[in-house]
Design an enzyme around this catalytic site. Structure first.
Site, PDB file in Angstrom:
ATOM      1  N   HIS A   1      -7.116   0.913  -6.781  1.00 52.50           N
ATOM      2  CA  HIS A   1      -7.443   0.078  -5.615  1.00 52.50           C
ATOM      3  C   HIS A   1      -8.166  -1.170  -6.153  1.00 52.50           C
ATOM      4  O   HIS A   1      -9.369  -1.339  -5.966  1.00 52.50           O
ATOM      5  CB  HIS A   1      -8.321   0.873  -4.648  1.00 52.50           C
TER       6      HIS A   1
ATOM      7  N   CYS B   1     -16.597   2.380  -0.098  1.00 46.50           N
ATOM      8  CA  CYS B   1     -15.462   1.498   0.195  1.00 46.50           C
ATOM      9  C   CYS B   1     -15.068   1.545   1.665  1.00 46.50           C
ATOM     10  O   CYS B   1     -14.438   0.613   2.167  1.00 46.50           O
ATOM     11  CB  CYS B   1     -14.277   1.857  -0.689  1.00 46.50           C
TER      12      CYS B   1
ATOM     13  N   ARG C   1       0.879  -1.185   0.000  1.00 48.22           N
ATOM     14  CA  ARG C   1       0.000   0.000   0.000  1.00 48.22           C
ATOM     15  C   ARG C   1       0.906   1.221   0.000  1.00 48.22           C
ATOM     16  O   ARG C   1       1.667   1.433   0.943  1.00 48.22           O
ATOM     17  CB  ARG C   1      -0.937   0.008   1.204  1.00 48.22           C
TER      18      ARG C   1
ATOM     19  N   ARG D   1     -14.303  -7.829   1.309  1.00 50.49           N
ATOM     20  CA  ARG D   1     -12.863  -7.641   1.093  1.00 50.49           C
ATOM     21  C   ARG D   1     -12.119  -8.939   1.404  1.00 50.49           C
ATOM     22  O   ARG D   1     -11.174  -9.320   0.709  1.00 50.49           O
ATOM     23  CB  ARG D   1     -12.313  -6.504   1.974  1.00 50.49           C
TER      24      ARG D   1
ATOM     25  N   ASP E   1     -17.019   7.834  -2.092  1.00 47.96           N
ATOM     26  CA  ASP E   1     -15.781   7.654  -1.327  1.00 47.96           C
ATOM     27  C   ASP E   1     -15.472   9.010  -0.683  1.00 47.96           C
ATOM     28  O   ASP E   1     -16.118  10.021  -1.013  1.00 47.96           O
ATOM     29  CB  ASP E   1     -14.659   7.214  -2.300  1.00 47.96           C
TER      30      ASP E   1
ATOM     31  N   GLN F   1     -10.427  -3.564  -4.011  1.00 48.05           N
ATOM     32  CA  GLN F   1     -11.672  -2.911  -3.598  1.00 48.05           C
ATOM     33  C   GLN F   1     -12.717  -3.037  -4.720  1.00 48.05           C
ATOM     34  O   GLN F   1     -13.873  -3.382  -4.472  1.00 48.05           O
ATOM     35  CB  GLN F   1     -11.405  -1.430  -3.287  1.00 48.05           C
TER      36      GLN F   1
HETATM   37  N1  NVA Z   1      -9.725   7.140  -1.893  1.00 44.37           N
HETATM   38  C1  NVA Z   1      -9.450   6.686  -0.549  1.00 44.37           C
HETATM   39  C2  NVA Z   1      -9.766   5.238  -0.413  1.00 44.37           C
HETATM   40  C3  NVA Z   1      -9.546   4.660   0.953  1.00 44.37           C
HETATM   41  C4  NVA Z   1      -9.857   3.186   1.009  1.00 44.37           C
HETATM   42  C5  NVA Z   1      -7.990   6.951  -0.228  1.00 44.37           C
HETATM   43  O1  NVA Z   1      -7.132   6.723  -1.083  1.00 44.37           O
HETATM   44  O2  NVA Z   1      -7.701   7.422   0.876  1.00 44.37           O
HETATM   45  N1   CP Z   2     -11.498   0.240   1.886  1.00 39.16           N
HETATM   46  C1   CP Z   2     -10.247   0.177   2.367  1.00 39.16           C
HETATM   47  O1   CP Z   2      -9.286  -0.046   1.643  1.00 39.16           O
HETATM   48  O2   CP Z   2     -10.157   0.387   3.706  1.00 39.16           O
HETATM   49  P1   CP Z   2      -8.780   0.538   4.516  1.00 39.16           P
HETATM   50  O3   CP Z   2      -8.153   1.823   4.084  1.00 39.16           O
HETATM   51  O4   CP Z   2      -9.204   0.548   5.957  1.00 39.16           O
HETATM   52  O5   CP Z   2      -7.911  -0.633   4.184  1.00 39.16           O
END
Ligand code: NVA
Ligand code: CP
Length: 306
Positions: free
Chosen positions: A129, A262, A102, A290, A222, A132
């Protein structure tokens, strides 16, 4: 070597295979007949952003399949400068059977994967992602039935989640509608790339949120400021306010519409409590999925690489 970096590297039929495999493993898990097909396998996760769902769902999934999970922050792993990224990838892939990253940069994940001798999974970057989006389409299929010809309307920022959703929707025949303020839409180059990959992809943009949702089977949102954009949050709250999913917007949707997110959600910003906790919301089934997608992804990647 197969990796899961964006969804662009899959074929549409591989996306369908992954959804079907995850659904089968979910049924087995619910019936307590899931086999431990990955005994002794090691998952390594390296993150430079926070996570609840991604980290825990991948680790649970690996444990269910008979393996084990390890976690490191990007600082502990030294992704940025302690040694070369290629050296980190070569070393970690001697210890682990599959690696989830990540990161901020999508390029970092791609460079790591190029040097890794084991499959690499994108657990979220600034651009994509993928796990997701697979989760979201599995959840939509469970709640809306056959996906072909259905419509998912995404309101808000044309971000990592929106882009992966657009790819996944195209693969399974879902019409994707994006409703975003000017300046926060998905860039034209992305749509060109999607059309090149999948000539049947159906996507459109509609800036007016009420018009956008008129035929929605699912409305999706989101956060307005993603991880790394915290300094823009106040400005974005003003710009995105008309795109909030609230009772008034849901009244403009078909009666059967479902609400998806998400998570994590900023309640009171992109969605009201009333909708998050209301009868349209399937967000917690979505969060659970997930883990079911994570198992499918492990089974598919480790099988296709053997
Ligand atoms: N768009 C958000 C998704 C979190 C799961 C982010 O990147 O923070
Ligand atoms: N939806 C998602 O990726 O959640 P987290 O950021 O908690 O992993």
């Amino acid at each position: 070597m197969k990796h899961l970096l964006s969804l662009f590297e899959l074929t549409p039929s591989e996306t369908e295979t992954l959804l079907d495999l995850s659904a089968e493993l979910k049924t087995e898990w619910k019936q307590r007949t899931l086999k431990q097909t990955l005994p002794g396998r090691v998952l390594l996760q390296i993150y430079e952003k926070p996570s609840l769902r991604t980290r825990v769902s991948f680790e649970s999934a690996m444990i269910h399949l008979g393996g084990a999970g390890m976690f490191m922050t990007e600082k502990e792993a030294g992704l940025r400068g302690r040694e070369s990224l290629q050296d980190v990838a070569q070393v970690t892939s001697r210890f682990a059977d599959v690696i989830v990253l990540r990161t901020f940069s999508q390029q970092l994940i791609e460079e790591f994967a190029a040097a890794s001798s084991v499959p690499v999974i994108n657990g979220l970057s600034d651009d994509f992602h993928p796990c997701q989006a697979l989760t979201d389409l599995l959840t939509m299929r469970e709640h809306c039935g056959d996906l072909k010809g259905k419509t998912l309307v995404y309101l808000g920022d044309g971000n990592n989640v929106a882009k992966s959703l657009a790819i996944c929707c195209a693969d399974v025949g879902v019409n994707f509608v994006l409703s975003s303020p000017k300046g926060y839409q998905i860039e034209p180059e992305f749509w060109d790339r999607l059309k090149q990959r999948n000539s049947k992809a159906s996507f459109k943009t509609e800036a007016d949120p009420k018009k956008a949702v008129a035929k929605a089977d699912v409305v999706y949102t989101d956060v307005w400021a993603s991880m790394g954009q915290e300094e823009e949050a106040a400005a974005r709250r003003k710009i995105f306010a008309p795109y909030q999913i609230n009772a008034e917007l849901i009244a403009a949707c078909p009666k059967s519409v479902k609400f998806m997110h998400c998570l994590p959600a900023k309640r009171g910003e992109e969605v009201t409590d009333e909708i998050m906790d209301g009868e349209r919301s399937i967000v917690f089934d979505q969060a659970e999925n997930r883990m079911h997608i994570a198992r499918g992804v492990f089974a598919w990647l480790l099988d296709s690489n053997n």
